[in-house]
Design a protein around this motif. Structure first.
Motif, short mmCIF file in Angstrom:
data_model
loop_
_atom_site.label_atom_id
_atom_site.label_comp_id
_atom_site.label_asym_id
_atom_site.label_seq_id
_atom_site.Cartn_x
_atom_site.Cartn_y
_atom_site.Cartn_z
N LEU A 1 0.85 -1.18 0.00
CA LEU A 1 0.00 0.00 0.00
C LEU A 1 0.88 1.23 0.00
O LEU A 1 1.83 1.31 0.75
N HIS A 2 0.56 2.17 -0.85
CA HIS A 2 1.31 3.42 -0.93
C HIS A 2 0.30 4.55 -0.82
O HIS A 2 -0.49 4.76 -1.71
N VAL A 21 -4.25 -2.36 6.06
CA VAL A 21 -4.13 -3.46 5.11
C VAL A 21 -3.57 -4.64 5.90
O VAL A 21 -2.54 -4.53 6.53
N TYR A 22 -4.29 -5.77 5.85
CA TYR A 22 -3.82 -6.94 6.57
C TYR A 22 -4.25 -8.19 5.83
O TYR A 22 -5.04 -8.14 4.90
N VAL A 30 -8.44 -4.69 3.04
CA VAL A 30 -8.15 -3.26 3.07
C VAL A 30 -9.32 -2.60 3.75
O VAL A 30 -10.47 -2.77 3.34
N ARG A 31 -9.05 -1.86 4.81
CA ARG A 31 -10.11 -1.18 5.56
C ARG A 31 -9.84 0.33 5.54
O ARG A 31 -8.80 0.79 5.98
N VAL A 32 -10.77 1.06 4.97
CA VAL A 32 -10.70 2.51 4.92
C VAL A 32 -11.96 3.02 5.60
O VAL A 32 -13.06 2.66 5.19
N GLU A 33 -11.81 3.82 6.64
CA GLU A 33 -12.97 4.34 7.34
C GLU A 33 -13.05 5.85 7.14
O GLU A 33 -12.12 6.58 7.48
N GLU A 47 -4.97 -0.59 -10.97
CA GLU A 47 -4.24 0.18 -11.98
C GLU A 47 -2.76 -0.16 -11.88
O GLU A 47 -2.13 0.10 -10.85
N LYS A 48 -2.22 -0.77 -12.92
CA LYS A 48 -0.79 -1.14 -12.96
C LYS A 48 -0.38 -1.91 -11.71
O LYS A 48 0.56 -1.53 -11.02
N ASP A 49 -1.08 -2.95 -11.38
CA ASP A 49 -0.80 -3.82 -10.23
C ASP A 49 -1.02 -3.16 -8.87
O ASP A 49 -0.54 -3.65 -7.86
N PHE A 50 -1.70 -2.02 -8.83
CA PHE A 50 -2.02 -1.35 -7.57
C PHE A 50 -3.53 -1.36 -7.35
O PHE A 50 -4.30 -1.04 -8.27
N LEU A 51 -3.94 -1.71 -6.16
CA LEU A 51 -5.34 -1.57 -5.78
C LEU A 51 -5.58 -0.11 -5.45
O LEU A 51 -4.82 0.49 -4.67
#
Length: 81
Positions: A1-2, A21-22, A30-33, A47-51
């Motif tokens: 994750l970046h 991210v776990y 992936v947990r985004v709150e 996109e290009k191997d990135f979620l």
């Protein structure tokens, strides 16, 4: 994750919310709150191997003018990649 760093945030209107991210033996998570948003409000792509998780959080204040003394709750376009 970046995640998008502060330097990028200052130069654009795009911000990056905190994310966890776990993995377990069965899957990655992936947990985004973001308060006020639901699952269907997020756009998820690869996109290009990135979620990439993105969306647009509306301003809760709407169009009313306010004189903020402190502002830590972000709104607008966000991306976690």
């Amino acid at each position: 994750l970046h995640a998008v760093g502060w330097e990028v945030q200052l130069r654009s209107s795009v911000w990056s919310p905190p994310a966890d991210v776990y993995e377990t033996e069965e899957a990655y998570f992936v947990r985004v709150e973001i308060p006020g948003m639901k699952g269907q409000d997020f756009l998820i792509s690869v996109e290009k191997d990135f979620l990439v998780v993105s969306g647009d959080r509306p301003d809760a204040a709407g169009s009313s003018r306010r004189a903020y003394h402190q502002m830590e709750i972000r709104n607008g376009r966000f991306v976690v990649a």
